[in-house]
Design a protein around this motif. Structure first.
Motif, PDB file in Angstrom:
ATOM      1  N   ALA A  63       0.810  -1.224   0.000  1.00 23.02           N
ATOM      2  CA  ALA A  63       0.000   0.000   0.000  1.00 23.02           C
ATOM      3  C   ALA A  63       0.841   1.272   0.000  1.00 23.02           C
ATOM      4  O   ALA A  63       0.322   2.344  -0.318  1.00 23.02           O
ATOM      5  N   PHE A  64       2.119   1.175   0.387  1.00 26.54           N
ATOM      6  CA  PHE A  64       2.978   2.355   0.467  1.00 26.54           C
ATOM      7  C   PHE A  64       4.302   2.080  -0.229  1.00 26.54           C
ATOM      8  O   PHE A  64       4.891   1.013  -0.046  1.00 26.54           O
ATOM      9  N   GLU A  65       4.788   3.057  -0.972  1.00 30.20           N
ATOM     10  CA  GLU A  65       6.122   2.918  -1.545  1.00 30.20           C
ATOM     11  C   GLU A  65       7.163   3.004  -0.428  1.00 30.20           C
ATOM     12  O   GLU A  65       6.945   3.638   0.602  1.00 30.20           O
ATOM     13  N   TYR A  66       8.293   2.354  -0.642  1.00 31.13           N
ATOM     14  CA  TYR A  66       9.415   2.361   0.303  1.00 31.13           C
ATOM     15  C   TYR A  66       9.014   1.817   1.676  1.00 31.13           C
ATOM     16  O   TYR A  66       9.544   2.221   2.704  1.00 31.13           O
ATOM     17  N   ASN A 108       1.118   1.358 -11.397  1.00 28.40           N
ATOM     18  CA  ASN A 108       1.116   0.039 -12.051  1.00 28.40           C
ATOM     19  C   ASN A 108       0.547  -1.070 -11.174  1.00 28.40           C
ATOM     20  O   ASN A 108       0.905  -2.235 -11.315  1.00 28.40           O
ATOM     21  N   SER A 109      -0.338  -0.712 -10.262  1.00 27.10           N
ATOM     22  CA  SER A 109      -0.928  -1.720  -9.378  1.00 27.10           C
ATOM     23  C   SER A 109      -2.363  -2.015  -9.801  1.00 27.10           C
ATOM     24  O   SER A 109      -3.041  -1.171 -10.389  1.00 27.10           O
ATOM     25  N   GLN A 110      -2.828  -3.235  -9.490  1.00 30.21           N
ATOM     26  CA  GLN A 110      -4.230  -3.602  -9.670  1.00 30.21           C
ATOM     27  C   GLN A 110      -4.722  -4.165  -8.350  1.00 30.21           C
ATOM     28  O   GLN A 110      -4.443  -5.309  -8.002  1.00 30.21           O
ATOM     29  N   PRO A 111      -5.424  -3.349  -7.580  1.00 33.13           N
ATOM     30  CA  PRO A 111      -5.856  -3.808  -6.253  1.00 33.13           C
ATOM     31  C   PRO A 111      -6.897  -4.919  -6.335  1.00 33.13           C
ATOM     32  O   PRO A 111      -7.659  -5.011  -7.311  1.00 33.13           O
ATOM     33  N   ILE A 112      -6.918  -5.750  -5.304  1.00 28.69           N
ATOM     34  CA  ILE A 112      -7.927  -6.799  -5.165  1.00 28.69           C
ATOM     35  C   ILE A 112      -8.653  -6.581  -3.847  1.00 28.69           C
ATOM     36  O   ILE A 112      -8.121  -5.939  -2.927  1.00 28.69           O
ATOM     37  N   ALA A 113      -9.861  -7.105  -3.748  1.00 26.59           N
ATOM     38  CA  ALA A 113     -10.670  -6.894  -2.547  1.00 26.59           C
ATOM     39  C   ALA A 113     -11.812  -7.895  -2.535  1.00 26.59           C
ATOM     40  O   ALA A 113     -12.067  -8.575  -3.529  1.00 26.59           O
ATOM     41  N   PRO A 114     -12.533  -7.979  -1.408  1.00 30.50           N
ATOM     42  CA  PRO A 114     -13.681  -8.889  -1.377  1.00 30.50           C
ATOM     43  C   PRO A 114     -14.767  -8.494  -2.368  1.00 30.50           C
ATOM     44  O   PRO A 114     -15.468  -9.348  -2.919  1.00 30.50           O
TER      45      PRO A 114
END
Length: 349
Positions: A63-66, A108-114
């Motif tokens: 969720a956070f860079e670095y 460049n992220s693709q989040p997933i969730a319920p």
């Protein structure tokens, strides 16, 4: 009482001060803690227990860079330097592990969730993306990623792990009614919505034993656009299950978030979440959010909780236990250095 020892799991803690998990972003882009991370945590080893910043368990869960991870050998080796230094200073240390779920919004992220419920609002990378609904196969895959994280944490020398089940990250998204719209065995009734969390807890227990597994929850937090219609029913049901499993501790955040455009205030649902939930978990409860050693002492004496985790106070007062004992003034931290950066505002207090 805050200065007195307490048994947590199979550990005898020297006092009831806990370093709260705080993302400080002193890692490489690949999630490897920098050398100064070992110095940071070892400076705070006079606390009864240290809980580290959240470490992501999957590359798509960051969720956070670095920020830190506990996935590969390079990360494990870096964390080993941390645990070695803390243990040499007679400290105890758990690592918090998490998956960001829909809160992942780095490039460049693709989040997933319920469910495909998007976080309302924007952050540094713009609007949050609509998450992909997780399949049953993906739910099992994430559970196994937590299992591997527990194995890696043990290899790195941690005394245990804390599952991040709050703050609007993936486990919390399964728990809360606003973010979980599923109609299968993971959604709907409270007993279904706690299933994913308990499956992960059981997996962690299978690796480490119940005495080395803790959990953090934030029942009335609005962070990451979170809300449950009946948090007392939800979390009392969860805590009863966790109590039966005899896990090491539950860390509870008593948020005081204001009403928003979309959501009611925290206090409209609970004036004191510790008093509302205390009776449902028989093990140690760690209070978190807005407390000082002095106010924390009052809650311990009243029986609301057993230990207190401090966040910003521990940023700028690594010797917080000693200062509280001698009634010395606390230094206020500089928020300009909370996230990212190097030694300044990190190990120079």
């Amino acid at each position: 009482m805050i200065f007195t020892p307490i048994k947590v799991g199979d550990m005898e803690l020297k006092n009831r001060f806990v370093v709260a998990p705080m993302t400080r972003q002193r890692c490489t882009k690949e999630g490897v803690p920098l050398d100064i991370v070992a110095e940071y945590y070892s400076q705070r080893a006079s606390a009864g227990l240290i809980i580290t910043e959240s470490a992501f368990v999957s590359q798509i869960g960051q969720a956070f860079e670095y920020s830190s991870a506990i996935i590969n050998e390079e990360q494990i080796n870096a964390w080993s330097l941390v645990t070695d230094k803390v243990h040499k200073n007679n400290g105890k240390i758990f690592i918090q592990i998490y998956h960001g779920g829909r809160a992942v919004n780095i490039p460049n992220s693709q989040p997933i969730a319920p469910s495909d419920v998007q976080i309302r609002g924007v952050q540094e990378f713009g609007e949050y993306k609509v998450p992909k609904v997780m399949t049953l196969i993906e739910i099992n895959e994430v559970t196994q990623q937590f299992r591997q994280a527990a194995i890696n944490a043990e290899k790195a020398g941690f005394d245990g792990v804390e599952l991040q089940a709050g703050n609007g990250f993936l486990v919390d998204q399964f728990l809360c009614s606003q973010t979980n719209k599923r109609t299968d065995e993971y959604g709907g009734a409270v007993e279904n919505r706690i299933r994913f969390c308990l499956e992960i807890v059981d997996t962690l227990i299978s690796v480490l034993g119940s005495h080395r597994v803790g959990i953090k929850v934030s029942p009335i937090s609005r962070f990451n656009d979170m809300y449950d219609e009946d948090p007392i029913k939800l979390f009392s049901t969860l805590l009863i299950e966790l109590s039966q499993r005899k896990i090491s501790f539950v860390e509870i955040s008593n948020n005081n978030d204001p009403e928003t455009q979309y959501l009611p205030s925290s206090r409209s649902q609970s004036q004191n979440i510790y008093k509302d939930l205390r009776s449902f978990f028989k093990g140690p409860i760690i209070a978190n959010m807005g407390l000082t050693p002095e106010t924390g002492e009052n809650g311990i004496q009243q029986g609301d909780y057993d230990l207190v985790s401090f966040g910003t106070l521990y940023i700028s007062n690594p010797n917080l236990v000693e200062k509280a004992l001698k009634k010395l003034p606390y230094i206020q931290p500089n928020p300009d250095y909370f996230y990212q950066g190097g030694e300044k505002g990190y190990i120079d207090y």
